[in-house]
Design a protein around this motif. Structure first.
Motif, short mmCIF file in Angstrom:
data_model
loop_
_atom_site.label_atom_id
_atom_site.label_comp_id
_atom_site.label_asym_id
_atom_site.label_seq_id
_atom_site.Cartn_x
_atom_site.Cartn_y
_atom_site.Cartn_z
N VAL A 70 45.42 35.92 35.58
CA VAL A 70 45.18 36.21 37.05
C VAL A 70 43.79 36.72 37.07
CG1 VAL A 70 45.69 38.07 38.87
CG2 VAL A 70 47.72 36.75 37.51
N ALA A 71 43.10 37.73 36.42
CA ALA A 71 41.76 37.91 36.52
C ALA A 71 40.92 37.03 36.51
CB ALA A 71 41.58 39.15 35.54
N THR A 72 41.15 36.00 35.63
CA THR A 72 40.18 34.85 35.47
C THR A 72 40.18 33.95 36.69
OG1 THR A 72 40.42 34.89 33.00
CG2 THR A 72 39.53 32.76 34.04
N TYR A 73 41.35 34.03 37.15
CA TYR A 73 41.42 33.05 38.54
C TYR A 73 40.76 33.89 39.77
CZ TYR A 73 43.59 31.14 42.69
OH TYR A 73 43.64 30.50 43.81
N LEU A 74 41.03 34.98 39.73
CA LEU A 74 40.34 35.92 40.76
C LEU A 74 38.94 35.82 40.78
CD1 LEU A 74 42.82 38.88 40.91
CD2 LEU A 74 42.80 36.92 42.61
N LEU A 75 38.47 35.74 39.28
CA LEU A 75 36.96 35.82 39.30
C LEU A 75 36.49 34.80 39.81
CD1 LEU A 75 34.66 37.36 37.78
CD2 LEU A 75 35.17 36.00 35.78
N SER A 76 37.14 33.59 39.83
CA SER A 76 36.63 32.28 40.05
C SER A 76 36.77 32.03 41.70
CB SER A 76 37.56 30.93 39.37
OG SER A 76 38.82 30.89 39.85
N GLN A 77 37.55 32.92 42.11
CA GLN A 77 37.68 32.95 43.71
C GLN A 77 36.88 34.03 44.39
OE1 GLN A 77 39.79 30.88 45.23
NE2 GLN A 77 39.88 30.07 43.12
N GLY A 78 35.93 34.39 43.61
CA GLY A 78 34.78 35.59 44.52
C GLY A 78 35.26 36.90 44.56
N TRP A 79 36.23 37.39 43.42
CA TRP A 79 36.33 38.89 43.57
C TRP A 79 35.03 39.49 43.10
CZ3 TRP A 79 41.54 41.23 43.29
CH2 TRP A 79 42.52 40.71 44.15
N PRO A 80 35.24 40.71 43.33
CA PRO A 80 34.18 41.52 42.77
C PRO A 80 33.86 41.31 41.36
CG PRO A 80 35.49 43.01 44.10
CD PRO A 80 36.23 41.65 44.10
N ARG A 81 32.84 40.57 40.81
CA ARG A 81 32.61 40.24 39.66
C ARG A 81 32.74 41.28 38.43
NH1 ARG A 81 31.09 35.65 37.83
NH2 ARG A 81 29.78 35.02 36.16
N VAL A 82 32.01 42.35 38.70
CA VAL A 82 32.28 43.50 37.76
C VAL A 82 33.38 43.76 37.40
CG1 VAL A 82 31.33 45.72 37.08
CG2 VAL A 82 29.77 44.06 38.10
N LEU A 83 34.22 44.14 38.44
CA LEU A 83 35.65 44.69 38.27
C LEU A 83 36.63 43.55 37.55
CD1 LEU A 83 36.23 46.39 41.71
CD2 LEU A 83 35.77 47.51 39.43
N ALA A 84 36.30 42.42 37.96
CA ALA A 84 37.07 41.40 37.37
C ALA A 84 36.93 41.10 35.59
CB ALA A 84 37.13 40.03 37.99
N LEU A 85 35.61 41.39 35.35
CA LEU A 85 34.94 41.05 33.97
C LEU A 85 35.63 42.33 33.08
CD1 LEU A 85 31.50 39.53 34.33
CD2 LEU A 85 33.48 38.48 33.57
N VAL A 86 35.43 43.63 33.85
CA VAL A 86 35.76 44.88 32.88
C VAL A 86 37.12 44.81 32.79
CG1 VAL A 86 35.92 47.40 33.21
CG2 VAL A 86 34.03 46.15 33.83
N SER A 87 37.97 44.16 33.91
CA SER A 87 39.43 44.21 33.80
C SER A 87 39.75 43.22 32.65
CB SER A 87 40.32 43.78 35.05
OG SER A 87 41.43 43.45 35.04
N ILE A 88 39.15 41.93 32.41
CA ILE A 88 39.44 41.02 31.42
C ILE A 88 38.99 41.70 29.99
CG2 ILE A 88 38.61 38.79 30.53
CD1 ILE A 88 38.43 37.85 33.50
N PHE A 89 37.88 42.43 29.99
CA PHE A 89 37.55 43.13 28.91
C PHE A 89 38.54 43.89 28.26
CE2 PHE A 89 35.51 46.99 26.75
CZ PHE A 89 34.74 46.03 25.72
N PHE A 90 39.06 44.78 29.31
CA PHE A 90 40.19 45.78 29.01
C PHE A 90 41.07 45.27 28.47
CE2 PHE A 90 38.38 49.68 31.73
CZ PHE A 90 37.43 49.94 30.68
#
Length: 153
Positions: free
Chosen positions: A62-82
């Motif tokens: 989900v986070a990867t998909y949201l990242l590709s849909q223009g969601w706030p990049r830092v939040l999505a990347l940190v979420s994926i990292f966690f």
């Protein structure tokens, strides 16, 4: 602070605490029953860890998909990292283990108690990793929610 940390992780964290707990239980229950209970606890922890790992996989997708849909990049990347760190932590609970009888303990009752202690130590360690992974997973989902709220603002 140690009391707060023990409450946060939800299990006795030191070998001394675990030995004290096992000694209390052995006085009131049969050591073989305690061994069975601890084995059941390990099986339950393994099942919960597998379920959490599945959920983490879904949220990473989900986070990867949201990242590709223009969601706030830092939040999505940190979420994926966690989520990745949490998945690595919970995967340690899925290892097969064998707890055998100690060759140095001659007394049968003492050997059984030591097996219960070793099983309890393993269960505590797995509980710590599970709780840490659960908290990190929740934090990553919270970051995705914050990302959703920022898109609406």
């Amino acid at each position: 602070m140690p009391g707060f940390l023990a409450n946060l992780i939800g299990v006795p964290a030191t070998e001394a605490q675990i030995r004290a707990e096992v000694a209390k239980f052995v006085r009131t229950r049969d050591v073989h029953m305690m061994r069975e209970v601890m084995s059941d606890n390990l099986a339950h922890m393994t099942s919960k860890s597998g379920a959490l790992l599945q959920a983490q996989g879904i949220f990473i997708a989900v986070a990867t998909y949201l990242l590709s849909q223009g969601w706030p990049r830092v939040l999505a990347l940190v979420s994926i990292f966690f989520l990745t760190i949490a998945a690595l932590a919970v995967m340690t609970n899925l290892r097969t283990v064998f707890i055998g009888r100690s060759a140095t303990i001659e007394d049968d009752d003492a050997a059984e108690i030591e097996i219960v202690v070793q099983t309890s130590l393993l269960a505590a360690r797995r509980g710590i990793f599970f709780n840490i992974a659960l908290y990190l997973t929740f934090l990553s989902i919270l970051l995705l929610a914050v990302g959703a709220a920022l898109l609406e603002v």
